[in-house]
Scaffold this motif. Structure first.
Motif, PDB file in Angstrom:
ATOM      1  N   SER A   1       0.832  -1.209   0.000  1.00 26.33           N
ATOM      2  CA  SER A   1       0.000   0.000   0.000  1.00 26.33           C
ATOM      3  C   SER A   1       0.864   1.257   0.000  1.00 26.33           C
TER       4      SER A   1
ATOM      5  N   SER B   1      -4.510   4.904   1.640  1.00 22.03           N
ATOM      6  CA  SER B   1      -4.097   3.682   0.955  1.00 22.03           C
ATOM      7  C   SER B   1      -3.978   2.514   1.930  1.00 22.03           C
TER       8      SER B   1
ATOM      9  N   LYS C   1      -7.540   1.282   2.959  1.00 22.82           N
ATOM     10  CA  LYS C   1      -8.162   0.523   1.871  1.00 22.82           C
ATOM     11  C   LYS C   1      -7.535  -0.868   1.741  1.00 22.82           C
TER      12      LYS C   1
ATOM     13  N   ASP D   1      -8.806  -3.091   4.593  1.00 25.81           N
ATOM     14  CA  ASP D   1     -10.205  -3.484   4.368  1.00 25.81           C
ATOM     15  C   ASP D   1     -10.305  -4.563   3.299  1.00 25.81           C
ATOM     16  N   LYS D   2      -9.506  -4.435   2.253  1.00 24.56           N
ATOM     17  CA  LYS D   2      -9.545  -5.397   1.152  1.00 24.56           C
ATOM     18  C   LYS D   2      -9.058  -6.770   1.600  1.00 24.56           C
TER      19      LYS D   2
END
Length: 319
Positions: free
Chosen positions: A216, A268, A271, A274-275
């Motif tokens: 990230s 970033s 996200k 979470d992914k």
């Protein structure tokens, strides 16, 4: 009886002495009038020449690649030197050499007295000269003073340094504090490391978390690509295992990428977590009901229900 006899003074003699003295002064003025006019012309001409040379020297010295503050300071010294030289020449034309010596001696005594009276101002002035020539910071640099004032340097003079803080107000910092005490210059190295503090659940795979966090960080567009992101595990928290994600960015005026890099990195990282179903935990509190620890509430209640006292009471109820 006339007034002179009543008062006991010879008014005629006094009047003649005053007239003689004034006449002598007038003769001296008339005799030195050409020298006086020449001295005035010399002073006016000196001021004109000093100002012209000051403007020219400031422009020329700055074109040589010298700092604007240094160029201004040197041009001011040149102006003062030419002006003092012109005044000395004017006094010499008027045959006042002894007066010049007396003035210089008087200025020396006055300067010594003022030096004791304005020690802080003199310290700021000397520190300003050092800062001007040594340049530990320059215009546009981001610095942080010993007292915590942080911002961009917008002006450096011989008494104070003006710092425009990130919130808008301007702070006037006396030069002696920046000369005698420590301060931080963030832009001299032209790079800065952004540190993102975060924590993940105790149930997560740390190696997987590290891989996701670094990936990230590499997607941050405004980071410094010549420096790879790094992650440091900092310890075990109350409800999380904590780490620091480090990303390098350019930090040179006017391209100060520190805040944009930090914002983009946080977005970033969130996200990516979470992914990959990586949890950033809320504060967790565990209630322990055992004397030695490790006993849950249902275990404690079941133990109380199976105690001998409860068994005897139940037998009594049956009887």
């Amino acid at each position: 009886m006339i007034t002179a006899q009543i008062l006991g003074y010879d008014t005629q003699g006094i009047f003649e002495k005053i007239t003689s003295k004034l006449s002598g002064w007038l003769d001296i003025i008339i005799e030195n009038l050409p020298n006086f006019v020449l001295a005035v012309i010399l002073v006016v001409f000196t001021i004109f020449i000093a100002k012209s040379i000051k403007r020219f020297s400031a422009t020329y010295i700055h074109k040589l690649g010298t700092n604007k503050t240094i160029a201004s300071f040197l041009s001011q010294l040149i102006f003062i030197a030419i002006l003092v030289f012109g005044i000395m020449m004017a006094l010499s034309v008027m045959d006042l050499s002894k007066t010049v010596s007396s003035i210089l001696a008087g200025l020396g005594i006055i300067g010594l007295a003022l030096g004791f009276a304005f020690q802080d101002t003199a310290a700021n002035f000397i520190a300003g000269i050092y800062i001007t020539f040594n340049q530990p910071y320059k215009l546009g640099d981001i610095i942080k003073t010993h007292n915590g004032h942080e911002g961009s340097v917008i002006e450096i003079n011989l008494r104070v340094t003006k710092i425009k803080t990130f919130n808008g107000p301007i702070v006037y910092v006396p030069n002696r504090y920046l000369f005698q005490e420590s301060f931080t210059n963030y832009t001299e190295f032209e790079q800065r490391r952004v540190q993102i503090q975060c924590g993940i659940s105790y149930g997560e795979d740390l190696e997987h978390v590290e891989k996701v966090a670094l990936e990230s960080a590499r997607t941050v567009s405004s980071r410094l690509e010549s420096e790879e992101p790094t992650i440091f595990w900092t310890g075990f928290g109350d409800s999380s295992i904590n780490f620091t994600l480090n990303i390098w960015c350019k930090f040179k005026a006017p391209n100060l990428d520190y805040i944009p890099v930090r914002n983009e990195a946080i977005i970033s990282l969130k996200k990516a977590f979470d992914k990959n179903d990586i949890m950033i935990p809320f504060p967790i509190r565990t209630l322990d009901f055992g004397i030695k620890g490790g006993t849950k509430l249902n275990q404690e209640l079941s133990g109380l229900s199976n105690s001998p006292q409860n068994g005897s009471s139940s037998n009594n109820n049956e009887s």
